[in-house]
Design an enzyme around this catalytic site. Structure first.
Site, PDB file in Angstrom:
ATOM      1  N   ASP A  97       9.524   3.957  12.903  1.00 60.30           N
ATOM      2  CA  ASP A  97      10.210   2.817  13.551  1.00 60.30           C
ATOM      3  C   ASP A  97      11.614   2.453  13.076  1.00 60.30           C
ATOM      4  O   ASP A  97      12.481   2.674  13.791  1.00 60.30           O
ATOM      5  CB  ASP A  97       9.100   1.565  13.438  1.00 60.30           C
ATOM      6  CG  ASP A  97       8.685   1.394  12.154  1.00 60.30           C
ATOM      7  OD1 ASP A  97       9.096   1.860  10.984  1.00 60.30           O
ATOM      8  OD2 ASP A  97       7.775   0.155  11.777  1.00 60.30           O
ATOM      9  N   ASP A 140       1.529   5.015   1.864  1.00 60.72           N
ATOM     10  CA  ASP A 140       1.162   5.895   2.907  1.00 60.72           C
ATOM     11  C   ASP A 140       1.880   7.216   2.468  1.00 60.72           C
ATOM     12  O   ASP A 140       2.766   7.294   1.925  1.00 60.72           O
ATOM     13  CB  ASP A 140       1.712   5.569   4.039  1.00 60.72           C
ATOM     14  CG  ASP A 140       1.620   3.813   4.370  1.00 60.72           C
ATOM     15  OD1 ASP A 140       0.318   3.636   4.644  1.00 60.72           O
ATOM     16  OD2 ASP A 140       2.049   2.990   4.213  1.00 60.72           O
ATOM     17  N   ASP A 188       0.787  -1.288  -0.099  1.00 66.70           N
ATOM     18  CA  ASP A 188       0.036   0.089   0.155  1.00 66.70           C
ATOM     19  C   ASP A 188       0.835   1.393  -0.010  1.00 66.70           C
ATOM     20  O   ASP A 188       2.170   1.038  -0.040  1.00 66.70           O
ATOM     21  CB  ASP A 188      -0.898   0.087   1.117  1.00 66.70           C
ATOM     22  CG  ASP A 188      -0.239  -0.140   2.556  1.00 66.70           C
ATOM     23  OD1 ASP A 188       1.061   0.150   2.517  1.00 66.70           O
ATOM     24  OD2 ASP A 188      -0.731  -1.034   3.571  1.00 66.70           O
TER      25      ASP A 188
END
Ligand code: ATP
Ligand code: MG
Length: 461
Positions: free
Chosen positions: A163, A86, A84
């Site tokens: 992250d 983002d 996907d």
């Protein structure tokens, strides 16, 4: 993958060096950003979802910064197809909503804008800041764990709170360059998973990062660098504080990304699997001619193969595989003390599902079909009269038959049993099969109408 790594090596050796010192210590103070111009990377607009590109342009023309970030950039740089796309922006969620009529704001803990284009959703996140001092409670921590994360910041700050270094790469359509704040390109080139910042506090902030480290290492075939890896086992129990519904979503991502077997082995290696599936872990330690281990292994290998072959994989089948061992063992124990086999399986399934809900909660729309897959297993022993045809008409027959094949492969049931069904299916003319399936469905509907509505078992979730 090999090709992409070669490309990264060729392009970036000597160019990206900002994070070398940090690599040695494992810590990651944000170094000066490196901008990689269009002619030095392989991301082309043609490989990005048209809707994501549209979102970037629309935000830019409304006067906001907007970048593709995360898996979209990472996977494109590696020559893989992103799952996907983002987007990160300096527009607040409300400002994003005012730019797009097809936009919905979601999430309280982490407020986001979802821009809908038919079935595709482009997730737009406002740049976050790590700032601790917040008067309004937009950023809330409890024992170092983030409960709310809605303090907005700058692009630099946003890069810092992501992250892993390989997930902190930004691609913009203003000049088509890739911005790397954290040595992510270097880590992509070297196949390294590295947390940004101090690993222990980043795991404490959000223990799901433990699972994400494993997920990316397995999916990309990367190594988790020592400082990121060393606290993992010791902090595994932090997953107990993560809501079971969030862990359900994470488990799907872990096991449905095409590298389920590798992921499973890594999760066990870091003692994370026991946190997610305690009853299964317990069952796996009771090896019976190595049987339990091979069943889950084969089931996960089968899942990976189906994904590779573009065949559908249902969460119900996956969870039925993951929880079969404890269900089977409990059912055996109950039968040994005189419980009827049918009832024994029902009790065992209810108990295991109810205990499982404490860690990873499985929604009923998946736990009901799981029970069917398990319960149908005993019906495979019945070969007389019209019973096989009736079983074949059950909506869960195909999944249950695949499950039987797995049990046979791993030696739990006689291979001859599975072969009988394979031959039976080969003998069925296609048209007749469909007709019988239809009849069975109608019959079931009639039976259901006659029966009083059943109360769902309270133990299912
Ligand atoms: P995938 O290919 O699975 O979508 P992804 O890296 O895009 O991988 P997402 O869950 O879609 O993963 O998240 C998008 C980005 O948001 C990540 O790349 C990362 O930068 C950031 N992110 C997601 N979850 C976290 C987290 N728990 N902590 C910090 N940053 C996160
Ligand atoms: Mg993503």
């Amino acid at each position: 993958m090999k090709q992409a790594t070669r490309w990264l090596k060729k392009k970036f050796i000597g160019i990206v060096s900002g994070s070398k010192a940090d690599q040695a210590t494992g810590s990651c103070a944000i170094p000066t950003p490196i901008s990689i111009p269009r002619d030095e990377h392989n991301i082309s607009r043609a490989n990005i979802s048209r809707n994501a590109v549209k979102v970037l342009y629309r935000l830019n023309s409304a006067g906001y910064q907007a970048y593709l970030v995360g898996g979209g950039v990472r996977d494109l740089l590696l020559g893989r197809e992103p799952k996907d796309f983002d987007v990160a922006t300096d527009a607040s969620p409300e400002q994003v909503k005012s730019v797009f009529s097809n936009c919905r704001l979601i999430g309280r803990r982490f407020r986001l804008a979802h821009v809908h284009f038919g079935r595709e959703i482009i997730e737009v996140a406002t740049f976050r800041s790590n700032q601790e001092s917040d008067q309004r409670g937009d950023r809330q921590l409890e024992n170092g764990r983030i409960l709310r994360d809605n303090v907005y910041g700058t692009l630099e700050e946003d890069a810092q709170r992501r992250d892993f270094t390989i997930n902190a790469l930004y691609y913009g359509v203003e000049d088509f360059s890739v911005i790397d704040y954290a040595g992510g390109i270097d880590d992509l080139k070297n196949g390294v998973i590295r947390l940004l910042g101090d690993p222990e506090s980043r795991y404490r902030e959000d223990p799901v990062r433990l699972l994400r480290a494993v997920r990316f290492a397995a999916k990309l075939g990367f190594v988790i660098e020592p400082a990121t890896e060393s606290p993992m086992r010791q902090l595994a129990a932090l997953l107990q504080d993560v809501p079971a519904a969030r862990l359900f979503e994470e488990v799907l991502k872990l096991f449905l990304a095409g590298a389920a077997l590798e992921t499973f082995e890594k999760l066990r290696h870091y003692d994370l699997f026991a946190q997610l599936f305690p009853a299964t872990e317990e069952a796996l330690t009771h090896e019976d001619h190595e049987f339990p281990i091979t069943f889950v292994n084969r089931g996960l290998r089968n899942t990976d193969q189906r994904i590779q072959d573009n065949k559908p994989v249902t969460p119900a089948f996956l969870f039925a595989v993951l929880l079969w061992e404890p269900v089977r063992l409990r059912s055996d124990t109950l039968q040994a003390s005189g419980t009827h086999p049918y009832e024994a399986l029902q009790i065992a399934a209810s108990e295991v599902l109810s205990e499982q809900a404490a860690t990873v909660s499985i929604p009923k729309r998946f736990s009901y079909p799981m029970r069917d897959i398990w319960q149908l297993q005993s019906r495979f022993r019945q070969h007389n009269g019209k019973r096989p045809q009736r079983l074949q008409g059950h909506p869960r027959f195909r999944a249950a038959y695949d499950f039987l094949l797995l049990r046979a492969e791993s030696g739990e049931v006689d291979q001859a049993e599975a072969d009988w069904w394979t031959r039976f299916l080969e003998r069925q003319p296609k048209g007749e099969q469909q007709q019988e399936e239809g009849q069975e469905r109608q019959g079931r509907r009639r039976r259901r109408r006659r029966r009083k509505p059943k109360q769902p078992a309270a133990t299912d979730e």
